[in-house]
Structures are given as C-alpha cells and as structure tokens.
Design an enzyme around this catalytic site. Sequence first.
Site, PDB file in Angstrom:
ATOM      1  N   SER A  11       0.734  -1.234   0.102  1.00 55.55           N
ATOM      2  CA  SER A  11       0.063   0.007  -0.096  1.00 55.55           C
ATOM      3  C   SER A  11       0.834   1.135  -0.010  1.00 55.55           C
ATOM      4  CB  SER A  11      -1.008  -0.111   1.110  1.00 55.55           C
ATOM      5  OG  SER A  11      -1.357   1.276   1.508  1.00 55.55           O
ATOM      6  N   HIS A  36      -0.949  -1.241  -4.394  1.00 58.28           N
ATOM      7  CA  HIS A  36      -2.182  -0.980  -3.949  1.00 58.28           C
ATOM      8  C   HIS A  36      -2.369   0.609  -3.634  1.00 58.28           C
ATOM      9  CE1 HIS A  36      -5.961  -2.217  -1.242  1.00 58.28           C
ATOM     10  NE2 HIS A  36      -5.343  -1.143  -0.626  1.00 58.28           N
ATOM     11  N   ASP A  38      -4.713   3.395  -1.833  1.00 61.14           N
ATOM     12  CA  ASP A  38      -5.641   3.674  -1.047  1.00 61.14           C
ATOM     13  C   ASP A  38      -6.171   5.392  -1.352  1.00 61.14           C
ATOM     14  OD1 ASP A  38      -6.220   1.429   0.502  1.00 61.14           O
ATOM     15  OD2 ASP A  38      -4.004   1.912   1.400  1.00 61.14           O
ATOM     16  N   MET A  40      -9.199   7.829  -0.374  1.00 59.81           N
ATOM     17  CA  MET A  40      -9.848   8.488   0.633  1.00 59.81           C
ATOM     18  C   MET A  40     -10.506   9.697   0.514  1.00 59.81           C
ATOM     19  SD  MET A  40      -7.788   6.508   3.954  1.00 59.81           S
ATOM     20  CE  MET A  40      -6.966   5.090   3.613  1.00 59.81           C
ATOM     21  N   HIS A  69      -8.149   0.931  -4.245  1.00 63.01           N
ATOM     22  CA  HIS A  69      -9.100   0.675  -3.296  1.00 63.01           C
ATOM     23  C   HIS A  69      -9.893   2.048  -2.860  1.00 63.01           C
ATOM     24  CE1 HIS A  69      -9.843  -0.468   1.130  1.00 63.01           C
ATOM     25  NE2 HIS A  69     -10.942  -0.332   0.562  1.00 63.01           N
ATOM     26  N   MET A  71     -12.224   4.249  -1.144  1.00 68.19           N
ATOM     27  CA  MET A  71     -12.922   4.579   0.054  1.00 68.19           C
ATOM     28  C   MET A  71     -13.615   5.698  -0.082  1.00 68.19           C
ATOM     29  SD  MET A  71     -10.023   2.920   2.469  1.00 68.19           S
ATOM     30  CE  MET A  71      -8.853   3.118   1.183  1.00 68.19           C
ATOM     31  N   MET A 140     -11.205  -6.412   4.490  1.00 67.44           N
ATOM     32  CA  MET A 140     -10.590  -5.381   5.359  1.00 67.44           C
ATOM     33  C   MET A 140     -10.456  -6.026   6.919  1.00 67.44           C
ATOM     34  SD  MET A 140     -10.748  -1.543   4.355  1.00 67.44           S
ATOM     35  CE  MET A 140      -9.395  -1.775   5.059  1.00 67.44           C
ATOM     36  N   ASP A 178      -6.888  -6.843   3.638  1.00 59.64           N
ATOM     37  CA  ASP A 178      -6.107  -5.444   3.734  1.00 59.64           C
ATOM     38  C   ASP A 178      -6.414  -5.013   5.273  1.00 59.64           C
ATOM     39  OD1 ASP A 178      -5.406  -2.991   3.283  1.00 59.64           O
ATOM     40  OD2 ASP A 178      -6.981  -2.435   1.958  1.00 59.64           O
TER      41      ASP A 178
HETATM   42  C1  DX5 Z   1      -6.680   1.561   5.258  1.00 58.20           C
HETATM   43  C2  DX5 Z   1      -6.168   0.904   3.819  1.00 58.20           C
HETATM   44  C3  DX5 Z   1      -4.875  -0.143   4.030  1.00 58.20           C
HETATM   45  C4  DX5 Z   1      -4.012   0.059   4.933  1.00 58.20           C
HETATM   46  C5  DX5 Z   1      -2.683  -0.910   4.684  1.00 58.20           C
HETATM   47  O1  DX5 Z   1      -7.781   2.072   5.226  1.00 58.20           O
HETATM   48  O2  DX5 Z   1      -7.154   0.468   3.358  1.00 58.20           O
HETATM   49  O3  DX5 Z   1      -4.537  -0.492   2.757  1.00 58.20           O
HETATM   50  O4  DX5 Z   1      -3.310   1.215   4.367  1.00 58.20           O
HETATM   51  O5  DX5 Z   1      -1.853  -0.320   5.718  1.00 58.20           O
HETATM   52  P1  DX5 Z   1      -1.297  -1.272   6.813  1.00 58.20           P
HETATM   53  O6  DX5 Z   1      -0.590  -2.526   6.161  1.00 58.20           O
HETATM   54  O7  DX5 Z   1      -0.274  -0.359   7.562  1.00 58.20           O
HETATM   55  O8  DX5 Z   1      -2.366  -1.600   7.647  1.00 58.20           O
HETATM   56 ZN    ZN Z   2      -6.624  -0.547   1.002  1.00 55.12          ZN
END
Ligand code: DX5
Ligand code: ZN
Length: 221
Positions: A11, A36, A38, A40, A69, A71, A140, A178
């Site tokens: 990530s 990956h 993320d 948000m 991903h 969110m 998750m 994840d």
């Molecule tokens: C959380 C994310 C994950 C996260 C993974 O909302 O979707 O991808 O950042 O990071 P670690 O491995 O540090 O939990």
């Molecule tokens: Zn993620």
Amino acid sequence: MRLGVPIISPSILSADFARLGEEARAIEAAGADWLHVDVMDGSFVPNITIGPPVIKALRAHVAIPFDVHLMIAPADPHLEAFREAGADVISIHPEAGPHLNRTCRRIRDLGAKAGVAFNPSTPVEAIDFMLEDVDLVLVMSVNPGFGGQSFMASQLRKVQRLRDMAERAGLDIVVEVDGGVTPDNARACLDAGATALVAGTAVFKGGQSAYAANIAALRAA
Ligand code: DX5
Ligand code: ZN
C-alpha cells in the site's frame, strides 16, 4: 496481470508522499506484484489521500498493475477517471452506492477488474447473488481510514466464507486481505483462503533498502 499466489500488493499509503514516483519504482524493483492505492475522501472515511491525477503521474513510473481501493462515496461518478488514470483493479465498498451490481459491471465495462471491499462490520451477503460479476473481494482487517492499525483476526472467518462462496460457484475470484498484515499473520490469512495480501507498514518499514526483504518475508509465510 500476474496471478502467482500470494499476490503481494504493497500500500502506497505508507510510502514517503514527497517521493512517490521513486517509492513506486523501489517497490516494483523489490518484487511487488501489484501496487495498492488507497483513495480516501474525508467523508466515507475520516482521512483524505490521493486522486486520479496522482495515480496518473505514478503510472509512468512502474509497469505492475494498480490495485485501487476506493474508500469514497459516491464512487460511480469517478470510476472512469480512475480507470483513465491507470487503475487495473478498482475496488468499491457496498456502502458507497445503491447499485453494487451496476457499479461492478461498469468497472468491467471500463476494462478494469471489479473488486468489492468489506469493512469489518459488513456482511458478505451483498455479493451472494452477483459473484459472477466480481473479480476480487477485499476483506478489511482494520477499520478503513489509516495505515498502521492492528490486524483483526475476527475477519479471517470472512475470508473463509468468501473463499467458500467463490469455490462453490466455481469462480476464480481473488481474495485479498487488507489492514495490519505482517509476516506473523500472513500464514493465517493464506490458510483461511486469501490469495492476495495488502501491506503498508510491514513493507515500507526500514526504508527502500529493506523493501525486498520485507516483501520476501510476507511471501515466505
Ligand atoms: C486502510 C487501507 C489499507 C492500509 C494498509 O484504510 O485500506 O490499505 O493502509 O496499511 P497497513 O498494512 O499499515 O495496515
Ligand atoms: Zn486499502
């Protein structure tokens, strides 16, 4: 798309955001299968990260698939922009809109793989009657919003359930875990049926010279 098992998808959330291109190249060179990303929005989850322009800028730096991903809610108005920016897998949460099936089909129509992401409290039934429209499920194992949280072992049951559902249907669906994944719990994830592991903290710790060993440690599990 490389589909050795397990797929390791570091990530980028845990990378140095001031040097994202270099970080992505280092992760690819260290043996990552996917990257990956993320995304948000500060509303669906309490944090704000990056959007299509940054993904597009990163796309020029590495060849590995981008595992994006989302969110964000709503997600539908932004799918095309993420695909155009270079997303290869696009995962959305069932809570992001009223028509999960339409959204998954739209992702496939855009030429990407469609993923459905489950919060720790979200039951798997949302995809019971649409498994054939899903390429990946993302379980998750932390509440979404931040990297560096502790792994929730309770979610292994969900991994198992989703894996069973896919197998009973005879479908080759990637089961991705994840959140809080480390070499210590990676084996349990794989035993439960995971075929892909996302890891931020566990891969990016120690700086670029440690990335290859960190990825190898996850693979060795
Ligand atoms: C959380 C994310 C994950 C996260 C993974 O909302 O979707 O991808 O950042 O990071 P670690 O491995 O540090 O939990
Ligand atoms: Zn993620």
